[in-house]
Design an enzyme around this catalytic site. Sequence first.
Site, PDB file in Angstrom:
ATOM      1  CG  HIS A  70      -1.615  -1.290   1.443  1.00 42.25           C
ATOM      2  ND1 HIS A  70      -1.715  -1.901   2.687  1.00 42.25           N
ATOM      3  CD2 HIS A  70      -2.229  -2.135   0.575  1.00 42.25           C
ATOM      4  CE1 HIS A  70      -2.358  -3.037   2.562  1.00 42.25           C
ATOM      5  NE2 HIS A  70      -2.677  -3.214   1.304  1.00 42.25           N
ATOM      6  CG  ASP A 103      -4.694   2.439   1.744  1.00 46.55           C
ATOM      7  OD1 ASP A 103      -5.690   2.204   2.451  1.00 46.55           O
ATOM      8  OD2 ASP A 103      -3.535   2.212   2.142  1.00 46.55           O
ATOM      9  CB  SER A 112       5.465  -7.629  -8.483  1.00 47.75           C
ATOM     10  OG  SER A 112       6.145  -7.543  -7.245  1.00 47.75           O
ATOM     11  CB  ALA A 165      -4.160 -10.384  -2.055  1.00 51.40           C
TER      12      ALA A 165
END
Length: 487
Positions: A18, A115, A371, A389
């Site tokens: 995050h 976020d 990534s 996730a």
Amino acid sequence: MESTKLHAAILSSPGMGHLVPVLELGKRLATHHGLEVTILVVTTHSSPAESQLLDPSTAPKHLRILQLPPVDISSLVNPDTKIVTLLAIIMRQARPSLRSALCAMEHRPAMFIVDLFGSEAFEIANEFNMSKYVFVTSTAWFTALTIYCHVLDKEVEGEYVDQNEPLSLPGCKPVRPEDVVDPMLDRTNQDYYEYMRIGVEYSLSDGILMNTWEDLEGTSLKALRDHKIMRSIVKVPVYPIGPLTKPVEPAGPNSELLEWLDKQPSESVIYVSFGSGGTLSAEQTIELAWGLELSQQRFVWVLRPPIEGHGGSSFFTSGSGPDGTPDYCLPDGFLTRTHNVGVVVPLWAPQVKILSHPSVGGFLSHCGWNSTLESVSNGVPMIAWPLYAEQRMNATMLEEELGVAVKPKVLPTKKVVRREEIEEMVTIVMESNKHGRKEMKERAKELKNSGKNALSKGGSSYKSMCEVINKDCQLRLESHKLQALQQ
């Protein structure tokens, strides 16, 4: 700092996944759009990498990083508390210190960005008369699923993973049951209810910022903007502002690795890393090592200790990491047999610097979105190896929609991927005369240029961010006029 500048406050939840995109958003607002920016970071225990990121001396002009005091949640969680619930509790408990920090600011922010775990702080934004935005550090497809989840909750009976048909998302690619995000794996867990709440609260904002761009996800973005059903749920504008990625890191202690890369042929090395939270079982580590060796390709492998014990004489102990971490398990003689073609790096490597190196031609990754963007932004095709996730959704999109990745036939979280399949995937990605590699590489380079153009002045993401800023400046101007009339 100049009080005439539009001041944006950005709230980041804990964790590198995050923090990195939040910092890049803050830097971009300060350096490319002329805003005053304060990043408010909710901390737990900072790793050395986080501490380096949060070093105020590295921040550009007009950007301030403020770490909020750590919160004590020991009485509110237990060892079984899952990550979404854990982060939601942390962010709830941080609200008093957030309010105090905002009160103490001489130049109060006009814009408040959180976020996806910070939406419960919108009530504080309302107190301070700030416009409020959600910054989703993932894809538009993930955003659509998150927003639509509370509808699926009413429509679908039983666990999502047990469904026979893909889950329908209006205007978007359906989501396979096995690809749903982690909080949707167990509908009885608090994680699921926190995830649904987050999706509902998106529409309490003045807009949703996403770390993606028009050319990458045109279909999902169109659905969020224009599809009648989705639009009735979203209700607020969506702004793709990516790809925001971490800049190239300094060489640091891995300069020998970079010197080794300098000596390798162009696009001949596959980079293997599962991110800061990605750890394989001992058995899978063994199979991955054999797969790399059998492929006969050059490699750089960032290796973390397996999550299981050594389990017997079939393991080679390569030694402890430089900071005293546990031994790493590899097949007998692996390091000796591969010493001319491969490098095993314990724990950490400068990922962006590696992916941007001319000798790197592929990336075996867990498909975390940071990534993924780092790989795509450098034109590097991937082996998609999702672990947790929303990574399963990312892997599917990379392979089936974007055409820049291959992935195992069965999810690595369901079954050990054997060495023969690993060898085949590495060969496909790395050898230009094998199936699909040329097309994958060309497509990856197209997306690299597309992302670069999106961020450039006049590009789609640049204009999207300008739209947000202009909207807020207009609101501030109207507010000042109203105050003048009242006086």
